[in-house]
Design a protein around this motif. Structure first.
Motif, PDB file in Angstrom:
ATOM      1  N   GLY A   1     -46.267 -14.144  49.883  1.00 26.68           N
ATOM      2  CA  GLY A   1     -46.920 -13.699  52.257  1.00 26.68           C
ATOM      3  C   GLY A   1     -45.559 -12.643  51.716  1.00 26.68           C
ATOM      4  N   ALA A   2     -45.167 -12.534  53.108  1.00 27.48           N
ATOM      5  CA  ALA A   2     -44.052 -11.401  52.996  1.00 27.48           C
ATOM      6  C   ALA A   2     -42.608 -10.979  51.883  1.00 27.48           C
ATOM      7  CB  ALA A   2     -43.473 -11.655  54.561  1.00 27.48           C
ATOM      8  N   ALA A   3     -42.265 -13.182  52.149  1.00 25.49           N
ATOM      9  CA  ALA A   3     -40.762 -12.865  50.893  1.00 25.49           C
ATOM     10  C   ALA A   3     -41.137 -12.607  49.735  1.00 25.49           C
ATOM     11  CB  ALA A   3     -40.578 -14.483  51.337  1.00 25.49           C
ATOM     12  N   GLY A   4     -42.587 -13.258  49.419  1.00 22.10           N
ATOM     13  CA  GLY A   4     -43.048 -13.021  47.670  1.00 22.10           C
ATOM     14  C   GLY A   4     -42.541 -11.765  47.845  1.00 22.10           C
ATOM     15  N   ILE A   5     -43.386 -10.861  48.659  1.00 23.16           N
ATOM     16  CA  ILE A   5     -44.114  -9.112  48.031  1.00 23.16           C
ATOM     17  C   ILE A   5     -42.539  -8.377  48.030  1.00 23.16           C
ATOM     18  CG2 ILE A   5     -45.144  -7.394  49.046  1.00 23.16           C
ATOM     19  CD1 ILE A   5     -47.576  -9.395  50.424  1.00 23.16           C
TER      20      ILE A   5
ATOM     21  N   GLU B   1     -56.589 -13.584  49.036  1.00 23.68           N
ATOM     22  CA  GLU B   1     -55.944 -12.678  49.597  1.00 23.68           C
ATOM     23  C   GLU B   1     -54.234 -12.813  49.907  1.00 23.68           C
ATOM     24  OE1 GLU B   1     -58.487 -10.164  52.621  1.00 23.68           O
ATOM     25  OE2 GLU B   1     -58.725 -11.996  52.623  1.00 23.68           O
ATOM     26  N   PHE B   2     -53.575 -11.631  49.063  1.00 26.56           N
ATOM     27  CA  PHE B   2     -51.985 -12.150  50.018  1.00 26.56           C
ATOM     28  C   PHE B   2     -51.829 -11.624  51.641  1.00 26.56           C
ATOM     29  CE2 PHE B   2     -52.551 -11.089  45.090  1.00 26.56           C
ATOM     30  CZ  PHE B   2     -50.856 -11.834  45.053  1.00 26.56           C
TER      31      PHE B   2
ATOM     32  N   ASP C   1     -42.707  -1.750  58.575  1.00 23.83           N
ATOM     33  CA  ASP C   1     -43.136  -0.377  58.239  1.00 23.83           C
ATOM     34  C   ASP C   1     -44.132   0.350  58.708  1.00 23.83           C
ATOM     35  OD1 ASP C   1     -40.909  -0.521  55.957  1.00 23.83           O
ATOM     36  OD2 ASP C   1     -42.253  -0.741  54.253  1.00 23.83           O
ATOM     37  N   GLY C   2     -43.957   0.345  60.448  1.00 26.56           N
ATOM     38  CA  GLY C   2     -44.474   0.333  61.083  1.00 26.56           C
ATOM     39  C   GLY C   2     -46.189  -0.162  61.206  1.00 26.56           C
ATOM     40  N   GLU C   3     -46.329  -1.065  60.117  1.00 29.40           N
ATOM     41  CA  GLU C   3     -47.766  -1.583  60.540  1.00 29.40           C
ATOM     42  C   GLU C   3     -47.913  -2.777  60.662  1.00 29.40           C
ATOM     43  OE1 GLU C   3     -50.645  -0.430  56.709  1.00 29.40           O
ATOM     44  OE2 GLU C   3     -48.177  -0.262  56.167  1.00 29.40           O
ATOM     45  N   ASN C   4     -48.957  -3.376  61.004  1.00 31.72           N
ATOM     46  CA  ASN C   4     -49.369  -4.512  61.582  1.00 31.72           C
ATOM     47  C   ASN C   4     -49.078  -5.492  60.053  1.00 31.72           C
ATOM     48  OD1 ASN C   4     -51.170  -7.152  60.238  1.00 31.72           O
ATOM     49  ND2 ASN C   4     -51.121  -7.094  62.549  1.00 31.72           N
ATOM     50  N   GLY C   5     -48.332  -6.834  60.586  1.00 27.81           N
ATOM     51  CA  GLY C   5     -47.984  -6.888  58.879  1.00 27.81           C
ATOM     52  C   GLY C   5     -48.162  -7.687  57.969  1.00 27.81           C
ATOM     53  N   PHE C   6     -50.122  -7.641  58.073  1.00 37.55           N
ATOM     54  CA  PHE C   6     -51.365  -7.903  57.198  1.00 37.55           C
ATOM     55  C   PHE C   6     -51.742  -6.693  56.982  1.00 37.55           C
ATOM     56  CE2 PHE C   6     -55.437  -8.532  55.870  1.00 37.55           C
ATOM     57  CZ  PHE C   6     -55.546 -10.155  54.979  1.00 37.55           C
ATOM     58  N   ALA C   7     -51.520  -5.864  56.879  1.00 40.38           N
ATOM     59  CA  ALA C   7     -52.026  -4.887  57.028  1.00 40.38           C
ATOM     60  C   ALA C   7     -51.107  -4.083  55.904  1.00 40.38           C
ATOM     61  CB  ALA C   7     -52.288  -3.203  57.734  1.00 40.38           C
ATOM     62  N   TRP C   8     -49.538  -3.599  56.048  1.00 41.07           N
ATOM     63  CA  TRP C   8     -48.339  -4.360  55.670  1.00 41.07           C
ATOM     64  C   TRP C   8     -48.297  -4.334  53.656  1.00 41.07           C
ATOM     65  CZ3 TRP C   8     -45.085  -7.220  53.483  1.00 41.07           C
ATOM     66  CH2 TRP C   8     -44.171  -6.950  52.577  1.00 41.07           C
TER      67      TRP C   8
ATOM     68  N   ALA D   1     -48.560  -3.170  50.401  1.00 41.88           N
ATOM     69  CA  ALA D   1     -47.599  -2.789  49.285  1.00 41.88           C
ATOM     70  C   ALA D   1     -48.743  -3.604  47.952  1.00 41.88           C
ATOM     71  CB  ALA D   1     -46.687  -4.172  49.605  1.00 41.88           C
ATOM     72  N   ILE D   2     -49.260  -4.140  48.069  1.00 45.11           N
ATOM     73  CA  ILE D   2     -50.069  -5.733  46.809  1.00 45.11           C
ATOM     74  C   ILE D   2     -50.873  -4.109  46.057  1.00 45.11           C
ATOM     75  CG2 ILE D   2     -51.985  -6.360  45.863  1.00 45.11           C
ATOM     76  CD1 ILE D   2     -49.332  -8.022  46.735  1.00 45.11           C
ATOM     77  N   ALA D   3     -51.415  -3.160  46.325  1.00 43.78           N
ATOM     78  CA  ALA D   3     -52.214  -2.210  46.578  1.00 43.78           C
ATOM     79  C   ALA D   3     -50.989  -1.593  45.613  1.00 43.78           C
ATOM     80  CB  ALA D   3     -52.543  -1.050  47.124  1.00 43.78           C
ATOM     81  N   ARG D   4     -50.023  -1.029  45.476  1.00 43.52           N
ATOM     82  CA  ARG D   4     -48.466   0.275  45.264  1.00 43.52           C
ATOM     83  C   ARG D   4     -47.932  -1.172  44.145  1.00 43.52           C
ATOM     84  NH1 ARG D   4     -45.380   0.163  49.938  1.00 43.52           N
ATOM     85  NH2 ARG D   4     -43.313  -0.256  48.226  1.00 43.52           N
ATOM     86  N   LEU D   5     -47.730  -2.538  44.154  1.00 50.25           N
ATOM     87  CA  LEU D   5     -47.557  -3.338  42.752  1.00 50.25           C
ATOM     88  C   LEU D   5     -48.589  -3.181  41.506  1.00 50.25           C
ATOM     89  CD1 LEU D   5     -46.152  -6.696  45.343  1.00 50.25           C
ATOM     90  CD2 LEU D   5     -44.572  -5.022  43.758  1.00 50.25           C
ATOM     91  N   LYS D   6     -50.232  -2.849  42.064  1.00 43.30           N
ATOM     92  CA  LYS D   6     -50.440  -3.465  41.641  1.00 43.30           C
ATOM     93  C   LYS D   6     -51.054  -2.511  40.546  1.00 43.30           C
ATOM     94  CE  LYS D   6     -54.047  -6.547  42.768  1.00 43.30           C
ATOM     95  NZ  LYS D   6     -55.945  -6.872  44.448  1.00 43.30           N
TER      96      LYS D   6
END
Ligand SMILES: [Zn+2]
Lengths: 1002, 98
Positions: A179-183, A204-205, A218-225, A229-234
């Motif tokens: 979730g938000a914390a883990g990410i 889905e994360f 970061d200016g985005e809807n929470g789920f989209a953020w 973020a997951i794409a960046r981590l991957k």
């Protein structure tokens, strides 16, 4: 065509990608990305199961892993029928087939529901009380009936055709929960360059960002953020991102078990894909970000289909685009249900009323709900839900009593507040602490190198969660050796929360109308059908500890492990006991967090790979000869070699007779072999075996006995001295590893001054026993450089030379009592040498014999088998082997034990032979022996049969037995009482064939 | 699964590679044959079995095969330290109060 409850424009699924599926043989259409739950709800289906005990109709409580009700059977084919799958977790695929469970003949009309009417009979502790008498009825009547009636789901009849993968992984930082914390924690840790693994149970994360429509990061809807973020981590080389992966167990020293569901969500997974993958991860630091689980409200009939958690309804709407009803009621004790009402209202669903137990709550969500024109009732309670197969109304009353009002609804959303998911923290042996103000258990004292962040740590609000998680991720990485990334700006910087949702505390325990003195069915634990009344009853019946209340009521003991019920149960018990919650205590959380399949634990270790199989060099030859094999430890040993038309009995008779008349070949390779080498080898042997060794000549052998320090026989075997400093020691087949361990133990820790080297050579040498009067003639033509005459090579000697051109250690020794040899050759040559010997043997009419004949032949001579004729309480004297104990020795392992008073006392059990009065009767091994068969039961047993066979060579049965004072009973008649009558036996010596031992040179 | 530090391999290895071998620092008498019943009883049968700190022997059986000594807390299962066979019982444990 879109399903009736799918709201266009809502949710994140693409409406174009439909998937058809069936539930209880009825076809429906869902959308790719649905869970089975969301797809059914989209079609207006709420009734999906019957409860465990009362067979009450049940629907969906949740939208996640905590689901207690919606358990279904997923059927792919005959061998793939998975029971107890949570419909809220099962992802939809085209063609999915699901069935409801625990109902007959149908879900809507279930005969078992009579249990609900008879529920006074089924109250808490019912199993313990009702089925106690008569005792015999438990096994024959009660248990089978209860099991048949209570089963959830049906197991498949065929073996599981899927395969399950397993991996070990190491990382510096393991983040549990995406979730938000883990990410945030994973981002911070990953920036430092250390290895990071991030796992989440969902497809889905995002965690609660899936439903929190108001979150903006970061200016985005929470789920989209979260997705970005997951794409960046991957994309980072040092990060592994695992979705559909549940951390189910937290073990010692940051060893965490995770199960990844690899292909259960696919329409037709290829055989190349594992079904699940077990990850065993060792992490330097663990960040626990497992979130919180919403609690339900405890009121009468709160289990009716359509009554569900507010967050679940919100998830179905905001993620899946599904409305859980058209006219929805809300019952809450905190703010979060308002958000659900607001989202649904905005999506066009009528909110019949919000019923809030609190007197005068205030806040932005309340204002917003009011502004949307939703009716809000403070200080009131829902005291009952109407309807049966689907909720139809809610009855509302002022919380302190008063006039009732019934409001028609087709769904009720409830929220009693949020319970931090401390399961994994608790499994790590951390101690939880109760926060009196927020009335939550949160992580207190840590036992391992881990940290909890976000909702599972009792941290409220998105801003605070991200702050805490990001800092914790960076700290964990730094402690684990990562480089400092503090003060970093730009892409790697801490996520900025633009908007989040507020948090407010809720309530614990039974709501109004379900409190003390009431008997309504207000469920605390849905899966085990435990009501508030049951918990109170447990307290009344004397249960004081929550552990006792839990077991008496089974609250929290179902497969959901009380994720929604534990805190309510605890609060009700505490109330009833008049004690504060922390004094009543929280039950222990144990692995697994959610059910784990046997398949994922077993992995590839099944069938032939379940256990290692050891085969000797001649295995293929023996198999080609039609040998029947037996398992001896991990070894496959040739048991007997039947000819056409022979049963085991006939084959063994023929083998035994031929060995004594002519000769036979036997594969003895499984015997343990240890080479004891070094200047102090003889000294070491003196200490480890009872026999004297210093004076044993090079080239000679001796039968050795090994004791434990207590004086009992531990192992035996023939030992050959190859050189003054080199002994070739043999052990029993089963004893090889433990004898090696025993020797190493003494060498390393008690006698480290001895200069000796021990090497296991069991696998290096194949051993072919050639036994019988013709044994020398069979071997001699193949041997070079060894004089095999009786003068040059007497019984119990060993020579080194060549056989068939390869090196051999040739022992002259016998486990049959006949002239015999054991040919040791390097294992790679074992089969070739065997075949050469076999060809020679056939010229004389020799046989190949197996372990059964080996046993018979040695018993005919009274040679013992350690572990069969001894059992760990037998001394050398008991076994008639006193001659093998060096009387002049001043030390060996067991020397002191042998002089213990009990070991030298009269009347000890001694090994003797037994002959049945009727020679045709073969005794049973293990049968007990008595002196007087007419004494009343229980008889005094004076010993037991250790070995018993039909001996064709003797033309009668023979047996060995341990009998009290046995050697003083020669000729005495004793009795072996058996179910079919008592067998009369005579006590004899242990040698049945060739008492003088002339055959050894015959 | 625990990680155990083998003092010979000088690294932490998974528990699966090791086997427990009972209480440590119980020396076998060099004149065991002449030992009294009481002394033999103490040597062979009597074990401390403490709740808390235990000194015990382990063998790195699927590694270097050496026996060594370990100090472990039987309550938490935590290994406090390991040391080679033959070395004396440590006078002070790491992390223990002074
Ligand atoms: Zn080692």
């Amino acid at each position: 065509m879109s399903a009736a409850f799918r709201i266009s424009g809502a949710g994140r699924l693409s409406q174009a990608k439909t998937a058809s599926f069936s539930f209880d043989d009825k076809s429906y259409t869902g959308i790719e990305g649905d869970t089975l739950a969301s797809a059914l709800l989209a079609n207006g289906v709420h009734l999906v199961g019957r409860s465990f005990k009362y067979h009450r109709p049940r629907g969906f409580l949740s939208a996640g892993a905590e689901e207690p009700n919606a358990l279904v059977q997923i059927v792919r084919d005959d061998a793939r029928k998975t029971p107890n799958v949570r419909a809220t977790v099962q992802e939809l695929y085209d063609g999915l087939t699901a069935n409801s469970q625990n109902r007959w003949p149908s879900l809507a009309f279930d005969v078992g529901a009579v249990n609900d009417l008879a529920s006074p009979l089924f109250s808490a502790g019912f199993y313990y009380k009702t089925f106690m008498w008569p005792k015999s009825a438990w096994k024959n009547l009660y248990e089978p009936k209860i099991r048949a009636a209570a089963g959830l789901g049906v197991s498949p009849e065929k073996p599981d055709p899927d395969h399950y993968a397993a991996r070990y992984a190491h990382c510096e930082v393991l983040v549990l929960g995406g979730g938000a914390a883990g990410i945030a924690a994973a981002l911070a840790a990953a920036e430092t360059g250390v290895r990071v693994i991030l796992a989440d149970e969902q497809a889905e994360f995002g965690g609660s960002l899936r439903f929190e429509s108001g979150a903006k990061i970061d200016g985005e809807n929470g789920f989209a953020w979260a997705q970005a973020a997951i794409a960046r981590l991957k994309a980072m080389d040092n990060v592994r991102v695992l979705s559909r992966t549940t951390a189910f167990g937290y073990y010692a020293q940051n060893f965490v078990g995770l199960v990844e569901r690899v292909s259960d969500h696919l329409k037709s997974p290829g055989r190349e894909l594992a079904r699940e993958r077990l990850w065993q991860v060792r992490a330097n630091r663990v960040v626990i970000a497992t979130g919180a689980i919403e609690r339900h409200m405890v009121f009468a009939n709160n289990d009716r289909p359509g009554v569900m958690l507010a967050s679940a309804a919100r998830t179905y709407l905001n993620h899946y685009g599904v409305a859980v009803g058209k006219n929805v009621g809300v019952y809450t004790a905190n703010d979060s249900a308002y958000a659900a009402a607001i989202d649904l209202k905005k999506a066009g669903v009528n909110i019949a009323a919000i019923v809030d137990l609190r007197d005068n709550p205030a806040g932005p969500v309340i204002d917003e709900a009011r502004a949307l024109g939703i009716e809000i009732n403070f200080g009131r309670a829902v005291v009952s839900a109407g309807g049966k197969l689907r909720v139809s109304s809610m009855t509302v009353q002022p919380k302190n009593g008063g006039g009732e009002r019934t409001i028609p609804v087709d769904a009720i959303l409830m929220s009693a507040g949020w319970t931090p998911s401390v399961h994994l923290f608790s499994q790590s042996r951390g101690k939880v602490a109760f926060n009196d103000e927020t009335r939550r258990f949160v992580p207190g004292t840590y036992a391992q190198d881990c940290v909890s962040v976000g909702a599972c740590n009792g941290t409220d609000g998105l801003d605070a969660t991200i702050d805490e998680a990001y800092a914790a991720g960076a700290k964990a990485a730094k402690e684990a050796g990562g480089k400092d990334s503090s003060g970093k700006t730009g892409k790697g910087a801490k996520p900025k929360v633009d908007a989040g949702e507020s948090w407010s505390r809720g309530m614990l325990g039974a709501g109004p109308g379900a409190g003390p003195g009431t008997t309504v069915k207000a469920f605390v634990d849905f899966q085990n059908d435990v009501t508030a009344k049951d918990i109170r009853q447990a307290v009344h019946e004397g249960m004081r500890s929550i552990e006792h209340v839990k077991r008496f009521t089974t609250n929290g003991m179902a497969t959901d492990q009380g994720k929604t019920s534990n805190m309510h149960g605890l609060a009700i018990a505490a109330d009833e006991l008049g004690k504060p919650i922390p004094q009543v205590g929280l039950t222990t959380f144990r692995a697994p967090y959610t059910p784990v399949t046997f398949g994922s634990i077993v992995g590839h270790a099944r069938g032939a790979l379940f256990d290692p199989t050891r085969r000797t060099a001649t295995h293929g030859w023996a198999a080609s000869q039609g040998a029947v094999f037996e398992d001896v430890g991990h070894w496959k040993r040739a048991w007997y070699f039947p000819k056409a038309g022979e049963d085991m009995h006939k084959a063994v008779d023929r083998e035994c007779v031929t060995v004594r008349k002519v000769g036979g070949l036997f594969d003895a390779s499984t015997l343990g072999k240890i080479e004891v080498v070094g200047p102090d080898a003889a000294k070491f042997m003196e200490l480890l075996y009872t026999n004297p060794w210093e004076k044993l000549e090079t080239g000679r052998c001796r039968y050795g006995i090994m004791l434990r320090e207590d004086g009992f026989i531990y192992d035996d075997g023939v030992v050959g001295r190859l050189a003054p400093d080199r002994f070739h020691v043999t052990t029993t087949t089963g004893g090889a590893p433990r004898v090696m361990n025993h020797m190493e133990d003494y060498l390393q820790t008690e006698f480290p001054h001895l200069n000796v080297w021990l090497t296991s050579i069991t696998e290096q040498w194949a051993v072919i026993a050639v036994q019988g009067p013709k044994s020398r003639e069979i071997i001699a033509p193949l041997v070079e450089g060894i004089d095999m005459s009786d003068e040059a090579m007497p019984h119990m000697s060993v020579r080194e030379g060549k056989i068939c051109g390869v090196p051999t250690r040739l022992f002259r020794m016998s486990f049959t009592g006949e002239r015999g040899f054991e040919v040791n050759v390097p294992a790679d040559y074992g089969e070739a040498v065997w075949e050469a010997l076999w060809a020679e043997g056939q010229k004389h009419g020799a046989v190949a014999y197996g372990t059964e004949s080996m046993h018979v032949l040695r018993a005919e001579k009274g040679y013992i088998i350690v572990g069969q004729d001894t059992d760990g309480t037998v001394t050398p004297n008991d076994a008639g082997l006193d001659w093998a104990v060096g009387k002049k020795k001043t030390d060996f392992v067991g020397i002191r034990g042998l002089t213990r008073s009990d070991l030298v006392a009269k009347g000890r059990k001694q090994l003797v032979g037994l002959k049945t009065k009727d020679p045709k009767v073969v005794l049973e091994e293990g049968a007990q022996i008595v002196a007087d068969p007419k004494q009343p039961i229980p008889m005094k047993m004076i010993g037991h049969v250790t070995s018993s066979y039909w001996s064709e060579n003797c033309g009668r049965s023979i047996a060995l037995a341990l009998v009290a004072g046995g050697r003083d009973r020669m000729g005495e008649t004793l009795y072996v009482p058996m179910p079919n009558g008592t067998v009369e036996v005579e006590v004899t010596g242990m040698v049945f064939v060739d008492e003088k031992g002339e055959h050894l040179n015959g | 699964m625990l990680l155990i530090r083998c003092p010979y391999c000088e690294e932490e290895r998974p528990e699966l590679e090791f086997r427990n071998a009972g209480e440590a620092h119980i020396a076998r008498s060099t004149n065991i044959a002449g030992e009294s019943d009481d002394d033999f009883e103490k040597f062979f049968f009597i074990r401390a079995n403490p709740k808390g700190v235990i000194y015990e022997r382990w063998r790195h059986i699927h590694g270097c095969a050496r026996f060594f000594n370990a100090v472990r807390d039987t309550v938490t299962d935590k290994f406090i330290m390991t040391y080679k066979a033959g070395e004396p019982k440590p006078a002070k444990l790491p992390g223990a109060a002074k």
